[in-house]
Design a protein around this motif. Structure first.
Motif, PDB file in Angstrom:
ATOM      1  N   TYR A   1      -5.704   9.142   5.492  1.00 57.34           N
ATOM      2  CA  TYR A   1      -5.924   7.774   6.247  1.00 57.34           C
ATOM      3  C   TYR A   1      -5.487   7.560   7.592  1.00 57.34           C
ATOM      4  N   LYS A   2      -6.074   7.304   8.218  1.00 56.02           N
ATOM      5  CA  LYS A   2      -5.850   7.186   9.969  1.00 56.02           C
ATOM      6  C   LYS A   2      -4.870   8.111  10.395  1.00 56.02           C
ATOM      7  N   ARG A   3      -4.866   9.395  10.118  1.00 55.65           N
ATOM      8  CA  ARG A   3      -4.107  10.430  10.674  1.00 55.65           C
ATOM      9  C   ARG A   3      -4.937  11.544  11.125  1.00 55.65           C
TER      10      ARG A   3
ATOM     11  N   LEU B   1     -15.206   4.246   1.389  1.00 54.91           N
ATOM     12  CA  LEU B   1     -13.757   4.618   0.929  1.00 54.91           C
ATOM     13  C   LEU B   1     -13.463   3.865  -0.615  1.00 54.91           C
ATOM     14  N   ALA B   2     -12.983   4.802  -1.343  1.00 62.32           N
ATOM     15  CA  ALA B   2     -12.800   4.130  -2.835  1.00 62.32           C
ATOM     16  C   ALA B   2     -11.267   3.853  -3.175  1.00 62.32           C
ATOM     17  N   PHE B   3     -10.617   5.099  -2.574  1.00 66.51           N
ATOM     18  CA  PHE B   3      -9.169   5.273  -2.910  1.00 66.51           C
ATOM     19  C   PHE B   3      -8.218   5.452  -1.628  1.00 66.51           C
ATOM     20  N   ILE B   4      -7.041   5.033  -1.618  1.00 66.72           N
ATOM     21  CA  ILE B   4      -6.258   5.683  -0.515  1.00 66.72           C
ATOM     22  C   ILE B   4      -5.074   6.471  -1.458  1.00 66.72           C
ATOM     23  N   GLN B   5      -5.113   7.748  -1.812  1.00 71.06           N
ATOM     24  CA  GLN B   5      -4.156   8.185  -2.905  1.00 71.06           C
ATOM     25  C   GLN B   5      -3.074   8.870  -2.184  1.00 71.06           C
ATOM     26  N   TYR B   6      -1.832   8.280  -2.308  1.00 74.83           N
ATOM     27  CA  TYR B   6      -0.967   8.672  -1.581  1.00 74.83           C
ATOM     28  C   TYR B   6      -0.293   9.983  -1.892  1.00 74.83           C
ATOM     29  N   THR B   7      -0.025  10.893  -1.348  1.00 75.00           N
ATOM     30  CA  THR B   7       0.664  12.329  -1.854  1.00 75.00           C
ATOM     31  C   THR B   7       2.256  12.019  -2.196  1.00 75.00           C
ATOM     32  N   GLY B   8       2.522  12.826  -3.100  1.00 75.74           N
ATOM     33  CA  GLY B   8       3.801  12.660  -3.923  1.00 75.74           C
ATOM     34  C   GLY B   8       5.086  12.333  -2.985  1.00 75.74           C
ATOM     35  N   GLY B   9       4.694  12.999  -1.478  1.00 77.71           N
ATOM     36  CA  GLY B   9       5.820  12.960  -0.623  1.00 77.71           C
ATOM     37  C   GLY B   9       7.106  13.799  -0.828  1.00 77.71           C
ATOM     38  N   THR B  10       6.952  15.026  -1.984  1.00 72.93           N
ATOM     39  CA  THR B  10       8.219  15.632  -2.411  1.00 72.93           C
ATOM     40  C   THR B  10       8.349  16.598  -1.163  1.00 72.93           C
ATOM     41  N   THR B  11       7.322  16.828  -0.215  1.00 77.86           N
ATOM     42  CA  THR B  11       7.649  17.767   0.867  1.00 77.86           C
ATOM     43  C   THR B  11       7.672  17.148   2.298  1.00 77.86           C
ATOM     44  N   GLY B  12       7.975  15.514   2.501  1.00 78.90           N
ATOM     45  CA  GLY B  12       7.604  14.902   3.681  1.00 78.90           C
ATOM     46  C   GLY B  12       7.407  13.578   3.550  1.00 78.90           C
ATOM     47  N   VAL B  13       6.855  13.080   4.735  1.00 81.71           N
ATOM     48  CA  VAL B  13       6.232  11.645   4.510  1.00 81.71           C
ATOM     49  C   VAL B  13       5.015  11.562   3.678  1.00 81.71           C
ATOM     50  N   SER B  14       4.907  10.531   3.060  1.00 78.60           N
ATOM     51  CA  SER B  14       3.699  10.415   2.020  1.00 78.60           C
ATOM     52  C   SER B  14       2.724   9.993   2.941  1.00 78.60           C
ATOM     53  N   LYS B  15       1.247  10.710   2.600  1.00 75.90           N
ATOM     54  CA  LYS B  15       0.233  10.460   3.442  1.00 75.90           C
ATOM     55  C   LYS B  15      -0.548  10.000   2.490  1.00 75.90           C
TER      56      LYS B  15
END
Length: 564
Positions: free
Chosen positions: A420-422, A208-222
Motif C-alpha cells: 500500500y502506497k509503497r 481494495l478489500a484489506f490492507i493486511q500488514y506484515t508481521g514486522g518481524t524482519t523490519g518496518v511493517s508494510k
C-alpha cells in the motif's frame, strides 16, 4: 521441465483451476454463505451460540450504522480485537458497507498503532476497551474520526455480560483508564444501525478489500494491498482443497484459536468458514490452555488450524492429552515451520496427521498445502493450490530445476498487487518469468522436488553464514527439537571474528539438568560441524508474536546489545 508436476498429486475432484469470478465481490460471497447456512451454528463465544442468520442480521445493522456515520466505500476502518464475537460482526458489516479492512494486532504498542493507522489512513476503528488507552495516546496524530469501543462481554446475555465485563475490568484490571469522549459503544452502534437504512454499495472485485500488514518481524511493517479477487481466490482454493473431507463429514467444527486479525485464520476460519458453514469455537486467549482445553472438551473439533508452537505447547499439557480426538479430521499447520518431532507426536496422540501449508500476508495467504486425504508428506509445505504456480529463483537470477535451492516465488490470483502506497518496495518483490508474468518473491529459501512438492529451507534474512557455508536455522531447530529434554528452541547467527557468524541457540528445557555440553553433543551427532551451535543459552520462555511465531530477530538484538 514440467512447471506443474504437482497436478499429478491432486486428490480426485480438486480442479487445477478455480473460478475467481464465482462471486462479484466479497460482499456477494459473505451474503450467499450467510444465507446458505442461515439456521446452522456459526460461532460459539464463551458458550453462547450465534447462528449464521443472527450474524447476517447483526452485521447488516453494523453496515447500516457505518453508512449512517457517512463512511463511504473505500474508506479504511481498523479492527483491533482478539477473537471475540464482535470481530466477525464488525468484519462482515464493514465489508458489506464497502469499507477497506485494516486488521490491527491488539497487543500493538501506541507507536506501532500510530504507524499502522497513519500509513493506512484509517478514519474509523472498532477496538476492545482493554486497548483504548493506547488509542487515546495516538489518536490526535491520526485521521481517525469515528471510534467504536466494545468490552469482551458485550454480546453475551444477562448476567454473564455484566459478570465478564466486571471481572475483566475490576478483578483482573485489564482495562486501563482512558478518555475518548466521542466514542460509541458497539452495542449502541448495532441498535442505531437497526433503525437506519442500508444501501448495498457497488464494489468491483478489483477494489481494495484489506490492507493486511506484515508481521514486522524482519523490519518496518508494510501493508499488503489485497483486493476482493485475492481473497475470493483463496476462499475458493481452500474450500476446494477441503472437499475430500467436507463431503464426508457433517457438522464441521473448527477451532478459532489463532487470531482472526492474522491472514491465516482470517481466510481459513472466518471467510472459508462462511462459505462451507463451519462452526467456529472462538478462543480469546489461546495461551490460557486450561480454558482452551475446556472449550475443546465441550466442542469436538473436526478442523484444527494451528502452528508449531501451539501444537507443541498442547502436547505438553496433560489436560489436552486426556481429550477425545475421535472427531478430528484435519489439523492444519501454517505460520512457521512445522517440526518433525511435533508432527510425529501429534499424530501419535490424536491419530490425525498434520497437514502443513504455506503462505504469506502478501498472498492472502495460502500458496501451497499438503493434500488432506492422508497422503500428507511431513517436512514439506505441500503442492500449489489451484490456479497457482510456484517456482524457485536461484541466486544468479535463473529459474531452478528440481531439487535446486533458491528463493520461492509465486504467481496466482491470490497474490497482492503491491504494498500500500509503497511502489519502490513493491518493485523489489516481483520478478518476471519468461512469459512476462509477475512472480512474487517470498523471501523464503526452498526447493521443488521432482514430484512437485515444495520444501522450505529457511527465511532468506535468517540465514546464517558460517565460514562461507549457509546454515539454515530451521534445520538446526528441527534437529534439536527432537531432544527429549528440549521444549522449544530458536537458532540465530551471532557475530564471530573467525567465521563471520556463529550459530547460537536459545532453549527452553523440559529438564533443568540439561546442560549446554549435552546440547552441543546431541547437535554433533546429528549435524555437520559448521551447523552445530557454538553458544547455548537457556531461557524460561522465548519471545513470540501474538500469533505464536518465535521472534528470532528479537533474540538476536538482545544478544547484540549484551555483547556490544
Amino acid at each position: 521441465m514440467d512447471l506443474k508436476p504437482w497436478l499429478n498429486h491432486y486428490p480426485k475432484g480438486i480442479p487445477a483451476e478455480i473460478d475467481i469470478n464465482s462471486y462479484a465481490n466479497l460482499i456477494d460471497a459473505i451474503e450467499k454463505g450467510l444465507e446458505a447456512h442461515a439456521s446452522a451454528e456459526a460461532f460459539v463465544y464463551m458458550d453462547k451460540v450465534f447462528t449464521f442468520s443472527e450474524i447476517e442480521k447483526l452485521s447488516l445493522n453494523f453496515a447500516a450504522y457505518l453508512q449512517h456515520l457517512g463512511l463511504k466505500p473505500g474508506d479504511r476502518i481498523a479492527l483491533q480485537m482478539p477473537n471475540c464475537i464482535q470481530y466477525p460482526i464488525a468484519l462482515f458489516g464493514a465489508l458489506r458497507a464497502g469499507l477497506v479492512i485494516v486488521n490491527t494486532n491488539p497487543l500493538y504498542t501506541p507507536r506501532e498503532m500510530k504507524h499502522q493507522f497513519t500509513d493506512s489512513g484509517a478514519s474509523a476503528i472498532v477496538i476492545v476497551a482493554n486497548f483504548a488507552s493506547h488509542l487515546e495516546a495516538v489518536i490526535a496524530d491520526t485521521a481517525i474520526e469515528h471510534v467504536i469501543i466494545t468490552e469482551l462481554g458485550d454480546m453475551l446475555n444477562f448476567p454473564k455480560k455484566q459478570l465478564v465485563n466486571f471481572v475483566v475490568k475490576r478483578v483482573k484490571k485489564m482495562v486501563p483508564a482512558y478518555r475518548l469522549p466521542e466514542a460509541v459503544n458497539f452495542v449502541t452502534a448495532l441498535q442505531i444501525g437497526n433503525s437506519c437504512p442500508y444501501t448495498r454499495p457497488e464494489v468491483k472485485n478489483t477494489d481494495l478489500a484489506f490492507i493486511q500488514y506484515t508481521g514486522g518481524t524482519t523490519g518496518v511493517s508494510k501493508g499488503a494491498a489485497l483486493d476482493h479477487i485475492n481473497l475470493i481466490a483463496n476462499i475458493e482454493a481452500v474450500a476446494a482443497w477441503f472437499q475430500p473431507m467436507v463431503g464426508k463429514t457433517k457438522d464441521l467444527c473448527t477451532l478459532g484459536a489463532l487470531p482472526f486479525y492474522h491472514i491465516f485464520a482470517l481466510t481459513v476460519n472466518v471467510l472459508t468458514g462462511v462459505k462451507l458453514g463451519f462452526k467456529n469455537v472462538l478462543v480469546v486467549n489461546p495461551r490460557d490452555q486450561k480454558a482452551l482445553c475446556k472449550d475443546l472438551k465441550k466442542n469436538p473439533i473436526t478442523i484444527f488450524p494451528g502452528l508449531n508452537t501451539l501444537f507443541n505447547a498442547l502436547l505438553h499439557n496433560e489436560d489436552f492429552r486426556k481429550l477425545d480426538f475421535s472427531n478430528l479430521k484435519i489439523t492444519i499447520a501454517g505460520g512457521m515451520a512445522l517440526q518433525k518431532s511435533v508432527a510425529d507426536e501429534w499424530e501419535k496422540l490424536t491419530g490425525c496427521r498434520i497437514t502443513e501449508g504455506y503462505g504469506l500476508s502478501e498472498t492472502s495467504p495460502v500458496l501451497s498445502v499438503n493434500p488432506v486425504d492422508g497422503t500428507q508428506q511431513i517436512g514439506t509445505i505441500g503442492i500449489p493450490v489451484p490456479s497457482t504456480i510456484m517456482r524457485v529463483l536461484k541466486e544468479d537470477g535463473t529459474w531452478a530445476e528440481a531439487d535446486e535451492v533458491g528463493e520461492i516465488c509465486a504467481f496466482g490470483p491470490q497474490v497482492m498487487k503491491g504494498y500500500y502506497k509503497r511502489p519502490q518496495e513493491t518493485e523489489k518483490v516481483f520478478v518476471k518469468d519468461e512469459l512476462g508474468r509477475d512472480f512474487f518473491k517470498t523471501g523464503d529459501i526452498g526447493l521443488m522436488r521432482e514430484d512437485g512438492y515444495f520444501k522450505i529451507v529457511d527465511r532468506k534474512k535468517d540465514m546464517i553464514l558460517v565460514s562461507g557455508f549457509n546454515v539454515y536455522p530451521n534445520e538446526v531447530e528441527d534437529v534439536l527439537a527432537q531432544h527429549p529434554d528440549i521444549v522449544e528452541v530458536a537458532c540465530v547467527g551471532v557475530k564471530d571474528a573467525r567465521s563471520t557468524e556463529a550459530v547460537k541457540v536459545f532453549i527452553v528445557r523440559k529438564n533443568e539438568s540439561l546442560t549446554a555440553d549435552e546440547v552441543k553433543r546431541f547437535a554433533r551427532e546429528n549435524l555437520t560441524a559448521y551447523k552445530c551451535p557454538k553458544q547455548v543459552e537457556f531461557r524460561d520462555e522465548l519471545p513470540k508474536t501474538n500469533v505464536g511465531k518465535i521472534l528470532r530477530r528479537k533474540l538476536k538484538e538482545e544478544d547484540e546489545s549484551v555483547h556490544s
